[in-house]
Design an enzyme around this catalytic site. Structure first.
Site, mmCIF file in Angstrom:
data_model
loop_
_atom_site.group_PDB
_atom_site.id
_atom_site.type_symbol
_atom_site.label_atom_id
_atom_site.label_comp_id
_atom_site.label_asym_id
_atom_site.label_seq_id
_atom_site.Cartn_x
_atom_site.Cartn_y
_atom_site.Cartn_z
ATOM 1 N N SER A 1 36.978 45.818 33.368
ATOM 2 C CA SER A 1 37.860 45.098 34.297
ATOM 3 C C SER A 1 37.673 43.605 34.386
ATOM 4 O O SER A 1 38.503 42.915 34.973
ATOM 5 C CB SER A 1 37.733 45.678 35.699
ATOM 6 O OG SER A 1 38.555 46.807 35.791
ATOM 7 N N SER B 1 41.048 45.714 35.847
ATOM 8 C CA SER B 1 41.578 45.565 37.178
ATOM 9 C C SER B 1 41.465 44.177 37.800
ATOM 10 O O SER B 1 42.138 43.887 38.782
ATOM 11 C CB SER B 1 40.891 46.579 38.097
ATOM 12 O OG SER B 1 39.517 46.274 38.223
ATOM 13 N N LYS C 1 37.533 38.294 43.561
ATOM 14 C CA LYS C 1 38.248 39.577 43.514
ATOM 15 C C LYS C 1 38.160 40.264 44.877
ATOM 16 O O LYS C 1 37.094 40.268 45.514
ATOM 17 C CB LYS C 1 37.607 40.451 42.434
ATOM 18 C CG LYS C 1 38.364 41.741 42.151
ATOM 19 C CD LYS C 1 37.716 42.482 40.978
ATOM 20 C CE LYS C 1 38.468 43.732 40.593
ATOM 21 N NZ LYS C 1 37.835 44.449 39.465
#
Ligand code: GLN
Length: 496
Positions: free
Chosen positions: A183, A159, A84
């Site tokens: 997330s 996210s 990420k």
């Protein structure tokens, strides 16, 4: 292991690892196959912000040299992974999907990345997210939205949408995400893969760009529970560079992967099965729980009475912490700087005005308001007290049961653009995931079926602090007795 029919990029981490260790394949072959797959599908999915093909092949060559030396090797050696883009990678751009960090190349490595590299994992690229991890759909990314591989007109969740979509689309063997209020788990559930938020303190956050520091955790997103356990073992442990990391032995993967739930007590929090949950989601989750019961688990209802305050509490505390954490982006030391200014304050104002997207600005404003002198007691202080009550709900529940089972999200993946203009509606979707962050307890999401429209549905399992082994045992048993984790999207309907 039956892996012969599979293309290399389709392998799970543990399948790829055993073929690498047996020298049936090389890391260069595996990494090349995944890079080709990224080439094939990422223009449809947009899971990646940065693909480091050259760097990955270099790392793969090194891994092959290590594989050639005899000796005990980590199961991660030679495995391509996606990270990420809010986790710092030395020398590789780390943008947080924000314009304000659009040109940021970290001069240092996050501890999780250092650990992965020491074990020979290959970092192939950085994945898309909601700007600064603020969102539940990856639509607030400055670099454009990630699409769900199961239906390209829908969101991948967020996210960590890029990390989940890439693993689901076989464009990474496994990935890392971060989870402040869901997330990791929510995009894993939307994309039909496994995602684990470890206990607060289990994994070092050094080098994770801070959103809400009392809630943030890094964790794996993987193709199955075995891979999840292997990744967790690899990244866990005390780190002197993160004072909140805890000195406890990492959960050992092969000890938690037990196909047996006899005698394990699973609680169903009644508040998580009330109004608001989609009928098909509830059905699949209840079926999953019945299966665990048939396999010998003892199931009973429990209550987490303060659940109804969780969303409000979270959005006060998370935005308050964010407003403080994001104060550092001033255009002076690093990141984007607005060229147009006549004095210092204007430099700050113009940089922040032009550098942050609207959701990030909304949260900075909300958080600053909640912390301001006249409102601190009414909002921030009160939210801290409610947080304690939520934590106590879990402590009481875990005196009766070993684990809790719930839906991960009240609905399956929704359409791109459908909810982005209604922040409150989007925030309310976090209802089942944020309490784990407020309480600091670990939680996993794993696939437990599909909606009638073919969208994956996730089952969430939670346990007490540092009891990831229990979660993995229940999840592994479920997985061994189902085949949802083996389903892969076709990635066909090209968006219009
Ligand atoms: N959807 C939640 C939020 O917007 C959670 C995000 C996260 O876990 N990073 O804050």
């Amino acid at each position: 292991m039956k892996t012969e029919g599979k293309k290399l990029y389709q392998l799970s981490l543990h399948e790829a690892s055993s073929r690498l260790q047996d020298r049936e394949i090389s890391s260069v072959e595996l990494v090349s196959s995944v890079l080709d797959r990224i080439e094939e599908v990422d223009h449809l999915i947009h899971g990646f912000i940065t693909v480091d093909a050259e760097g990955a092949l270099d790392q793969a060559r090194q891994a092959d040299r290590r594989l050639a030396d005899s000796g005990a090797n980590s199961p991660l050696l030679g495995i391509p992974m996606a990270i990420k883009d809010n986790i710092c990678t030395r020398g590789v751009k780390t943008t947080c999907a924000s314009k304000i960090l659009g040109n940021f190349i970290p001069p240092y490595e996050a501890t999780v990345i250092r650990r992965l590299r020491e074990q020979g994992a290959v970092i192939i690229g950085k994945t898309n997210l909601d700007e600064f991890a603020m969102g539940a759909s990856t639509e607030t990314s400055h670099f454009g939205c990630t699409r769900n591989p199961w239906d390209l007109s829908r969101v991948a969740g967020g996210s960590s949408g890029g990390s989940a979509a890439s693993v689901a689309a076989d464009a990474a063997i496994s990935s890392l995400g971060s989870d402040t209020g869901g997330s990791i788990r929510q995009p894993a559930s939307f994309c039909g893969v496994v995602g684990l938020k470890p206990t607060y303190g289990r994994v070092s956050r050094f080098g994770l760009v801070a959103y809400a520091s009392s809630l943030d955790q890094i964790g794996p997103i993987t193709k199955d529970v075995t891979d999840c356990a292997l990744m967790l073992e690899a990244i866990s442990g005390y780190d002197p560079l993160d004072s909140t990391s805890v000195n406890k032995p990492a959960p050992v993967a092969h000890k938690s992967l037990i196909n047996d739930v006899r005698g394990i007590k699973i609680g169903l929090p009644v508040e998580y099965f009330q109004t608001g949950v989609d009928r098909e989601v509830e059905e699949r989750v209840r079926q999953a729980i019945s299966l665990l019961q048939e396999l010998g688990a003892e199931v009973e209802e429990v209550s987490l009475p303060h659940t109804e305050y969780a969303v409000a509490t979270y959005y006060i505390l998370a935005t308050a912490e964010a407003s403080s954490n994001l104060a550092r982006y001033d255009g002076v030391k690093y990141g984007f700087r607005e060229k147009n200014f006549s004095h210092l304050v204007e430099l700050y104002e113009n940089t922040r005005q032009g550098g942050f997207g609207s959701e990030v600005k909304r949260r900075i404003m909300l958080g600053t308001y909640a912390l301001s002198a006249g409102y601190y007691d009414a909002y921030y202080l009160k939210a801290q007290k409610v947080r304690t009550l939520i934590k106590r709900d879990f402590e009481e529940a875990f005196q009766k049961v070993d684990c809790l089972a719930t839906p991960t999200s009240p609905i399956p993946a929704f359409g791109i653009g459908e909810k982005i203009d209604d922040p409150l509606q989007m925030y309310l979707l976090d209802i089942y995931t944020i309490s784990a962050n407020l309480a600091g307890v670990p939680a996993i999401s794993l696939p437990c079926g599909f909606s009638s429209q073919g969208m994956p549905i996730g089952l969430q399992i939670l346990a007490g602090h540092f009891q990831e082994d229990k979660i993995l045992q229940v999840a592994y048993t479920f997985e061994q007795n189902t085949d949802y984790h083996k389903q892969r999207p076709k990635i066909t309907n090209v968006p219009t």
